[in-house]
Every structure is written in C-alpha cells, then in structure tokens.
Design a protein around this motif. Structure first.
Motif, PDB file in Angstrom:
ATOM      1  N   ILE A   1      13.185 -35.720  20.381  1.00 20.61           N
ATOM      2  CA  ILE A   1      11.678 -34.978  20.352  1.00 20.61           C
ATOM      3  C   ILE A   1      11.002 -33.949  21.278  1.00 20.61           C
ATOM      4  N   TYR A   2      11.499 -32.760  21.154  1.00 23.80           N
ATOM      5  CA  TYR A   2      10.833 -32.114  22.483  1.00 23.80           C
ATOM      6  C   TYR A   2       9.687 -32.076  23.019  1.00 23.80           C
ATOM      7  N   THR A   3       9.014 -31.156  22.546  1.00 27.20           N
ATOM      8  CA  THR A   3       7.944 -31.423  23.579  1.00 27.20           C
ATOM      9  C   THR A   3       6.940 -31.463  22.234  1.00 27.20           C
ATOM     10  N   MET A   4       5.761 -32.739  23.235  1.00 25.02           N
ATOM     11  CA  MET A   4       4.678 -33.482  21.917  1.00 25.02           C
ATOM     12  C   MET A   4       3.417 -32.750  23.074  1.00 25.02           C
ATOM     13  N   GLY A   5       2.687 -33.120  22.121  1.00 24.21           N
ATOM     14  CA  GLY A   5       1.045 -31.963  22.571  1.00 24.21           C
ATOM     15  C   GLY A   5       0.258 -32.592  21.736  1.00 24.21           C
ATOM     16  N   TRP A   6      -0.613 -32.251  22.007  1.00 28.45           N
ATOM     17  CA  TRP A   6      -2.567 -32.728  22.179  1.00 28.45           C
ATOM     18  C   TRP A   6      -3.370 -31.236  22.267  1.00 28.45           C
ATOM     19  N   TYR A   7      -3.426 -31.141  20.580  1.00 28.30           N
ATOM     20  CA  TYR A   7      -4.637 -29.759  19.735  1.00 28.30           C
ATOM     21  C   TYR A   7      -6.154 -30.494  20.171  1.00 28.30           C
ATOM     22  N   ARG A   8      -7.267 -29.517  20.027  1.00 26.09           N
ATOM     23  CA  ARG A   8      -8.398 -30.205  19.315  1.00 26.09           C
ATOM     24  C   ARG A   8      -9.186 -28.931  18.421  1.00 26.09           C
ATOM     25  N   GLN A   9      -9.676 -29.584  17.623  1.00 26.35           N
ATOM     26  CA  GLN A   9     -10.847 -28.821  17.039  1.00 26.35           C
ATOM     27  C   GLN A   9     -12.254 -28.854  16.756  1.00 26.35           C
TER      28      GLN A   9
ATOM     29  N   ALA B   1      -2.931 -29.894  26.056  1.00 29.79           N
ATOM     30  CA  ALA B   1      -2.162 -30.134  26.806  1.00 29.79           C
ATOM     31  C   ALA B   1      -0.832 -30.573  25.828  1.00 29.79           C
ATOM     32  N   ALA B   2       0.338 -30.090  27.298  1.00 27.30           N
ATOM     33  CA  ALA B   2       1.717 -30.737  26.116  1.00 27.30           C
ATOM     34  C   ALA B   2       2.538 -31.090  26.917  1.00 27.30           C
ATOM     35  N   ILE B   3       3.444 -31.794  26.397  1.00 24.61           N
ATOM     36  CA  ILE B   3       4.610 -32.111  27.773  1.00 24.61           C
ATOM     37  C   ILE B   3       6.036 -32.079  27.061  1.00 24.61           C
ATOM     38  N   THR B   4       6.926 -31.682  27.495  1.00 26.83           N
ATOM     39  CA  THR B   4       8.252 -31.685  27.506  1.00 26.83           C
ATOM     40  C   THR B   4       9.543 -33.194  27.866  1.00 26.83           C
ATOM     41  N   SER B   5      10.663 -33.002  26.857  1.00 28.62           N
ATOM     42  CA  SER B   5      10.921 -33.951  26.849  1.00 28.62           C
ATOM     43  C   SER B   5      11.303 -34.364  28.155  1.00 28.62           C
ATOM     44  N   GLY B   6      11.437 -33.424  29.503  1.00 31.08           N
ATOM     45  CA  GLY B   6      11.711 -33.579  30.489  1.00 31.08           C
ATOM     46  C   GLY B   6      10.538 -34.107  31.217  1.00 31.08           C
TER      47      GLY B   6
ATOM     48  N   THR C   1      -4.851 -36.183  31.379  1.00 33.36           N
ATOM     49  CA  THR C   1      -3.736 -36.070  31.596  1.00 33.36           C
ATOM     50  C   THR C   1      -2.608 -36.797  30.588  1.00 33.36           C
ATOM     51  N   ILE C   2      -1.409 -35.781  30.848  1.00 32.72           N
ATOM     52  CA  ILE C   2      -0.803 -36.370  29.495  1.00 32.72           C
ATOM     53  C   ILE C   2       0.546 -36.800  29.919  1.00 32.72           C
ATOM     54  N   SER C   3       1.034 -38.165  29.215  1.00 30.82           N
ATOM     55  CA  SER C   3       1.784 -38.618  29.495  1.00 30.82           C
ATOM     56  C   SER C   3       3.264 -38.889  28.331  1.00 30.82           C
ATOM     57  N   ARG C   4       3.717 -39.267  28.422  1.00 33.62           N
ATOM     58  CA  ARG C   4       5.065 -39.964  27.184  1.00 33.62           C
ATOM     59  C   ARG C   4       5.402 -40.842  27.817  1.00 33.62           C
TER      60      ARG C   4
ATOM     61  N   THR D   1       6.097 -42.080  21.913  1.00 34.59           N
ATOM     62  CA  THR D   1       4.945 -41.978  22.176  1.00 34.59           C
ATOM     63  C   THR D   1       4.298 -41.342  23.432  1.00 34.59           C
ATOM     64  N   VAL D   2       3.272 -40.258  23.022  1.00 33.92           N
ATOM     65  CA  VAL D   2       2.290 -39.149  24.183  1.00 33.92           C
ATOM     66  C   VAL D   2       1.405 -39.928  24.279  1.00 33.92           C
ATOM     67  N   TYR D   3       0.752 -39.653  25.052  1.00 29.90           N
ATOM     68  CA  TYR D   3      -0.526 -40.619  24.985  1.00 29.90           C
ATOM     69  C   TYR D   3      -1.248 -39.398  26.302  1.00 29.90           C
ATOM     70  N   LEU D   4      -2.865 -39.754  25.865  1.00 28.76           N
ATOM     71  CA  LEU D   4      -3.641 -38.596  26.630  1.00 28.76           C
ATOM     72  C   LEU D   4      -4.878 -39.271  27.356  1.00 28.76           C
ATOM     73  N   GLN D   5      -4.844 -39.067  28.726  1.00 26.38           N
ATOM     74  CA  GLN D   5      -5.753 -39.391  29.158  1.00 26.38           C
ATOM     75  C   GLN D   5      -6.768 -38.865  29.546  1.00 26.38           C
TER      76      GLN D   5
END
Length: 121
Positions: free
Chosen positions: A31-39, A49-54, A68-71, A77-81
C-alpha cells in the motif's frame, strides 16, 4: 480482490471530534499513499488529507490544524482524527488507497463506500 471498509462517522455538534478509520483487506502486496476525501451535497469530491507509506502528510488548507491523518502499516489501516469540527465539514468521507495486489500483480486506486459525517447543533 481488495476492500476498503470505513467506520467512525456520525452526528457531532460544532466544536466536537470524530475519528474515522479505514481498513484495507484482501490480496494486498503493498500500500502506497492512503487518503481521505469528502463530498458535500452539490459539490465536487475534494482531498482532505493524505499520507504516504513513509509517513509524509498533506492536508487541505481548510482542515490544517484541526484534522490529523495517521496510519498503521501493520494493520493496513488509515485514520482521520477530526477536531474542532465545523458545519462546513459535513460531507460523506471516502477512504482511498494506492495498492498493488498480489494476484494478479496490479497497481491501482481503491475506494471505500463512504461514511457520513454531519456537524450540526
């Protein structure tokens, strides 16, 4: 086959907090980049927000300092606080991940089903 399953949405008062989670499962190699979008209704889907594997993060200006995004790479799993929520944060939130599968070996973007976040008094 890959699935992204979101959880944690709901109704919250202005100024409140919510934590969204998104777990990826299936035939995953990496899994590379994970992110959250909204509509929001009547609006285009936007990156929150987005977060890379690093661990490098990127935020929309509208949520900087509040979200705050974390994984957890071990749990895929990716989180969005989300803190200090505002009515304008009301939207359906979608999880996305850039994933390479095992069989067949193929890289692509995968999306969750979305979770509703409503900020209202």
């Amino acid at each position: 086959q890959v699935q992204l399953v979101e959880s944690g949405g709901g109704l919250v008062q202005p100024g409140g907090s919510l934590r969204l989670s998104c777990a990826a499962s299936g035939s995953i190699f990496s899994i590379y980049t994970m992110g959250w979008y909204r509509q929001a209704p009547g609006k285009q889907r936007e990156l929150v927000a987005a977060i890379t594997s690093g661990g490098t993060t990127n935020y929309a200006d509208s949520v900087k300092g509040r979200f705050t995004i974390s994984r957890d790479n071990a749990k895929n799993t990716v989180y969005l606080q989300m803190d200090s929520l505002k009515p304008e944060d009301t939207a359906v939130y979608y999880c996305s991940a850039d994933i390479t599968t095992n069989q067949p070996p193929r890289r692509g973007d995968y999306w969750g089903q979305g979770t509703q976040v409503t900020v209202s008094s």
